[in-house]
Design a protein around this motif. Structure first.
Motif, PDB file in Angstrom:
ATOM      1  N   TRP A   3     -35.297  22.040  13.062  1.00  0.00           N
ATOM      2  CA  TRP A   3     -35.712  22.370  14.253  1.00  0.00           C
ATOM      3  C   TRP A   3     -34.475  22.598  15.422  1.00  0.00           C
ATOM      4  O   TRP A   3     -33.739  21.852  15.471  1.00  0.00           O
ATOM      5  CB  TRP A   3     -36.746  21.176  14.710  1.00  0.00           C
ATOM      6  N   ALA A   6     -35.794  24.795  22.647  1.00  0.00           N
ATOM      7  CA  ALA A   6     -35.743  25.726  23.808  1.00  0.00           C
ATOM      8  C   ALA A   6     -35.114  24.994  24.910  1.00  0.00           C
ATOM      9  O   ALA A   6     -35.261  23.977  25.199  1.00  0.00           O
ATOM     10  CB  ALA A   6     -36.819  26.484  24.118  1.00  0.00           C
ATOM     11  N   SER A  10     -33.610  28.986  29.301  1.00  0.00           N
ATOM     12  CA  SER A  10     -34.490  30.156  28.623  1.00  0.00           C
ATOM     13  C   SER A  10     -35.146  30.615  29.931  1.00  0.00           C
ATOM     14  O   SER A  10     -35.350  30.174  30.903  1.00  0.00           O
ATOM     15  CB  SER A  10     -35.669  29.225  27.893  1.00  0.00           C
ATOM     16  N   LEU A  26     -35.001  33.081  24.795  1.00  0.00           N
ATOM     17  CA  LEU A  26     -35.008  31.695  24.130  1.00  0.00           C
ATOM     18  C   LEU A  26     -33.631  31.145  24.153  1.00  0.00           C
ATOM     19  O   LEU A  26     -32.879  31.748  23.335  1.00  0.00           O
ATOM     20  CB  LEU A  26     -35.606  31.982  22.903  1.00  0.00           C
ATOM     21  N   ALA A  47     -37.927  33.879  14.624  1.00  0.00           N
ATOM     22  CA  ALA A  47     -38.044  32.773  15.417  1.00  0.00           C
ATOM     23  C   ALA A  47     -39.410  32.064  15.290  1.00  0.00           C
ATOM     24  O   ALA A  47     -40.307  32.855  15.533  1.00  0.00           O
ATOM     25  CB  ALA A  47     -37.604  32.601  16.944  1.00  0.00           C
ATOM     26  N   VAL A  49     -41.816  29.625  16.936  1.00  0.00           N
ATOM     27  CA  VAL A  49     -41.915  28.562  17.984  1.00  0.00           C
ATOM     28  C   VAL A  49     -43.169  27.978  17.971  1.00  0.00           C
ATOM     29  O   VAL A  49     -44.507  28.482  17.793  1.00  0.00           O
ATOM     30  CB  VAL A  49     -41.883  29.564  19.273  1.00  0.00           C
ATOM     31  N   CYS A  52     -47.135  26.829  20.938  1.00  0.00           N
ATOM     32  CA  CYS A  52     -46.914  27.686  22.401  1.00  0.00           C
ATOM     33  C   CYS A  52     -48.505  27.610  22.980  1.00  0.00           C
ATOM     34  O   CYS A  52     -49.402  28.272  22.416  1.00  0.00           O
ATOM     35  CB  CYS A  52     -46.891  28.933  21.772  1.00  0.00           C
ATOM     36  N   SER A  59     -48.188  28.360  15.804  1.00  0.00           N
ATOM     37  CA  SER A  59     -46.769  29.115  16.050  1.00  0.00           C
ATOM     38  C   SER A  59     -46.671  30.297  16.262  1.00  0.00           C
ATOM     39  O   SER A  59     -47.864  30.982  16.084  1.00  0.00           O
ATOM     40  CB  SER A  59     -45.917  28.608  14.659  1.00  0.00           C
ATOM     41  N   PHE A  84     -42.696  29.623  26.801  1.00  0.00           N
ATOM     42  CA  PHE A  84     -42.459  28.327  26.122  1.00  0.00           C
ATOM     43  C   PHE A  84     -42.005  27.443  27.130  1.00  0.00           C
ATOM     44  O   PHE A  84     -41.494  28.052  28.032  1.00  0.00           O
ATOM     45  CB  PHE A  84     -41.746  28.698  24.916  1.00  0.00           C
ATOM     46  N   GLN A  88     -39.221  23.154  23.804  1.00  0.00           N
ATOM     47  CA  GLN A  88     -40.083  23.679  22.926  1.00  0.00           C
ATOM     48  C   GLN A  88     -39.547  24.062  21.399  1.00  0.00           C
ATOM     49  O   GLN A  88     -38.238  24.470  21.467  1.00  0.00           O
ATOM     50  CB  GLN A  88     -40.612  24.995  23.260  1.00  0.00           C
ATOM     51  N   ARG A  89     -40.206  23.187  20.493  1.00  0.00           N
ATOM     52  CA  ARG A  89     -39.680  23.280  19.212  1.00  0.00           C
ATOM     53  C   ARG A  89     -39.507  24.792  18.485  1.00  0.00           C
ATOM     54  O   ARG A  89     -40.739  25.331  18.703  1.00  0.00           O
ATOM     55  CB  ARG A  89     -40.432  22.440  18.248  1.00  0.00           C
ATOM     56  N   PHE A  90     -38.575  25.150  17.889  1.00  0.00           N
ATOM     57  CA  PHE A  90     -38.621  26.368  17.030  1.00  0.00           C
ATOM     58  C   PHE A  90     -37.626  26.096  16.013  1.00  0.00           C
ATOM     59  O   PHE A  90     -36.838  25.135  16.048  1.00  0.00           O
ATOM     60  CB  PHE A  90     -38.351  27.488  18.162  1.00  0.00           C
TER      61      PHE A  90
END
Length: 168
Positions: A3, A6, A10, A26, A47, A49, A52, A59, A84, A88-90
């Motif tokens: 992981w 963000a 961003s 991002l 990516a 994400v 969201c 995702s 986002f 934020q996880r991506f």
């Protein structure tokens, strides 16, 4: 997946309430990448994400179109439907320097597919099937054409080709 999050630098368009895709930046933390990893080679990566707007339910998958910013605050230029949040996880996929056992890397420019099998696996005896298209159909400025009796099943893609699928 590994992981990433963000970063505060961003960027977002001022208004995304129309639910259309807009270009976003991002923010990526270069210290979270492997030593010697070149951020510029992320163009063409994807990516994923997470969470969201839907609080980690869905995702959004988007292709990295370019890299902007600078060495300490790089931005991955991506088309994105929503905004986002900071942190934020991506995660990224289709990155050659991130290749691990059981994964692959598609070099679009060279037309090559790299696959690193699991320890005990080799290639399947029947070969490998790989998709070649980012889009099945693309209509641009085609207002005088009629498309009818066309359906797609078992997909979560929107009409604009953007994917809002289940969290990974």
């Amino acid at each position: 997946p590994n992981w990433l999050f963000a970063q505060p630098w961003s960027t977002h368009p001022p208004d995304t309430s129309d639910r259309k895709r807009h270009i976003h930046g991002l923010g990526i933390d270069p210290t979270a990448l492997p030593a010697g990893a070149n951020v510029s080679v992320l163009v063409g990566a994807y990516a994923h994400v997470l969470g969201c707007v839907e609080n980690d339910v869905n995702s959004q998958l988007t292709k990295v179109m370019g890299v902007a910013g600078n060495a300490t605050r790089p931005l991955l230029r991506v088309f994105f439907r929503n905004s986002f949040n900071t942190y934020q996880r991506f995660y990224l996929e289709n990155v050659r320097w991130a290749l691990t056992r059981g994964s692959f890397y598609h070099d679009e420019a060279a037309g090559s597919l790299y696959y690193w099998p699991h320890a005990a696996d080799g290639l399947p005896p029947t070969g490998v099937v790989a998709p070649l298209l980012d889009a099945l159909i693309e209509l641009t400025r085609a207002s005088k054409y009629i498309v009818s009796n066309l359906s797609f099943t078992d997909t979560t893609y929107y009409a604009d080709g953007f994917w809002d699928g289940p969290a990974q």
